[in-house]
Write an enzyme that holds these catalytic residues in place. Structure first.
Site, PDB file in Angstrom:
ATOM      1  N   ASN A   2       1.702   2.963  -2.604  1.00 26.57           N
ATOM      2  CA  ASN A   2       1.019   3.852  -3.566  1.00 26.57           C
ATOM      3  C   ASN A   2      -0.309   4.348  -3.024  1.00 26.57           C
ATOM      4  OD1 ASN A   2       2.451   4.090  -6.316  1.00 26.57           O
ATOM      5  ND2 ASN A   2       2.695   1.923  -5.784  1.00 26.57           N
ATOM      6  N   LEU A  20      -4.107  -7.187  -7.445  1.00 25.64           N
ATOM      7  CA  LEU A  20      -3.669  -8.304  -8.285  1.00 25.64           C
ATOM      8  C   LEU A  20      -4.756  -9.039  -9.064  1.00 25.64           C
ATOM      9  CD1 LEU A  20      -0.715  -9.634  -6.118  1.00 25.64           C
ATOM     10  CD2 LEU A  20      -0.770  -7.905  -7.908  1.00 25.64           C
ATOM     11  N   ASN A  50      -4.689   1.554 -13.866  1.00 26.35           N
ATOM     12  CA  ASN A  50      -3.797   0.655 -13.128  1.00 26.35           C
ATOM     13  C   ASN A  50      -2.363   1.154 -13.243  1.00 26.35           C
ATOM     14  OD1 ASN A  50      -2.911  -1.825 -11.841  1.00 26.35           O
ATOM     15  ND2 ASN A  50      -2.195  -2.489 -13.860  1.00 26.35           N
ATOM     16  N   ASP A 105      -3.304  -6.046 -18.217  1.00 22.99           N
ATOM     17  CA  ASP A 105      -2.192  -5.163 -18.608  1.00 22.99           C
ATOM     18  C   ASP A 105      -2.216  -4.736 -20.080  1.00 22.99           C
ATOM     19  OD1 ASP A 105      -1.178  -5.324 -16.026  1.00 22.99           O
ATOM     20  OD2 ASP A 105       0.094  -7.042 -16.500  1.00 22.99           O
ATOM     21  N   GLY A 125       0.773  -1.243   0.000  1.00 23.13           N
ATOM     22  CA  GLY A 125       0.000   0.000   0.000  1.00 23.13           C
ATOM     23  C   GLY A 125       0.800   1.287   0.000  1.00 23.13           C
ATOM     24  N   GLU A 173       7.271   5.576  -9.106  1.00 25.39           N
ATOM     25  CA  GLU A 173       5.850   5.486  -8.719  1.00 25.39           C
ATOM     26  C   GLU A 173       5.513   6.552  -7.677  1.00 25.39           C
ATOM     27  OE1 GLU A 173       4.659   1.527  -7.625  1.00 25.39           O
ATOM     28  OE2 GLU A 173       5.296   0.666  -9.528  1.00 25.39           O
ATOM     29  N   LEU A 225      -7.777  -9.989 -11.623  1.00 27.11           N
ATOM     30  CA  LEU A 225      -8.329  -9.389 -12.840  1.00 27.11           C
ATOM     31  C   LEU A 225      -9.614  -8.666 -12.471  1.00 27.11           C
ATOM     32  CD1 LEU A 225      -8.309 -11.768 -15.939  1.00 27.11           C
ATOM     33  CD2 LEU A 225      -7.393  -9.451 -15.758  1.00 27.11           C
ATOM     34  N   HIS A 274       1.497  -0.212 -13.320  1.00 28.90           N
ATOM     35  CA  HIS A 274       2.254  -1.448 -13.548  1.00 28.90           C
ATOM     36  C   HIS A 274       3.749  -1.126 -13.444  1.00 28.90           C
ATOM     37  CE1 HIS A 274       2.760  -5.540 -14.958  1.00 28.90           C
ATOM     38  NE2 HIS A 274       3.800  -5.093 -15.640  1.00 28.90           N
TER      39      HIS A 274
END
Ligand code: GAR
Length: 192
Positions: free
Chosen positions: A13, A84, A101, A144, A11, A173, A86, A103
């Site tokens: 981010n 994580l 998202n 992705d 966490g 990030e 989908l 990545h």
């Protein structure tokens, strides 16, 4: 604009986003959703006073559970920050170009199933890449693969370990992700 942040793990981010928008009068981090009850992101969010909700895999895939939850908090936009699973189709359809998202690699390389967290950095190192970076993209039902919104790059030195690569990418990030989110959200903010 009320946003939900979806998480599965540490966490950093999530916390960075909550702090970035803490005093915003346009963006409100209204809810943190985790598919893992042990995710440290939940602790971070609760410390910062943001409501949290843990959802099971079954609940995540059940529109009758998720849609009322998101409506309850007036959510208009979803940010995946280390989430994580989908994202189910019904959610992508309910939030068109309203789910993004982050990545930890330069997509389209090093994306897809199994490519998350340290697995990504290990693959980047194993391939002998001379640079890595972060990608922010729209979420589609295919992992992705959505349209890329922003990428930031950093060079890799031959002596860099996987941890060094991970740390360099993580710094990107922390530095850029909240601003990218803010820029994407600015299209929804009506100025009077
Ligand atoms: C971040 O590096 C993010 O890019 C990555 O998970 C990490 C979450 O860290 N996301 C993925 O790998 C998605 N495929 P955090 O929980 O400390 O924010």
């Amino acid at each position: 604009m009320n946003i939900a942040i979806f998480v599965s793990g540490n966490g950093t981010n999530c916390e960075n986003l909550i702090r970035y928008f803490e005093h915003s009068n346009q963006v409100n981090c209204a809810l943190v959703v985790s598919n893992k009850s042990e995710a440290y992101a939940l602790v971070r969010a609760e410390r910062l006073g943001v409501p949290t909700k843990v959802v099971s895999k079954e609940q995540l895939h059940n529109a009758d559970v998720m849609m009322p939850l998101l409506q309850q908090y007036g959510i208009g936009f979803i940010v995946l920050a280390g989430f994580l699973p989908l994202v189910p189709n019904y959610l992508v359809n309910a939030f068109p170009r309203r789910i993004i998202n982050i990545h930890p690699a330069l997509l389209p390389k090093y994306g897809g199933k199994g490519m998350w967290g340290h697995h990504v950095h290990e693959a980047v190192k194993a391939a002998g890449e001379r640079e890595t970076g972060m990608t922010v993209h729209y979420v589609t039902p295919v992992c992705d693969s959505g349209e890329i919104i922003a990428q930031y790059r950093v060079s890799i030195n031959p002596g860099d370990s996987v941890d060094d690569i991970a740390e360099k990418e993580h710094q990107l990030e922390m530095k850029y992700f909240p601003k990218v989110v803010e820029d994407v959200l600015s299209q929804f903010i009506v100025h009077c």
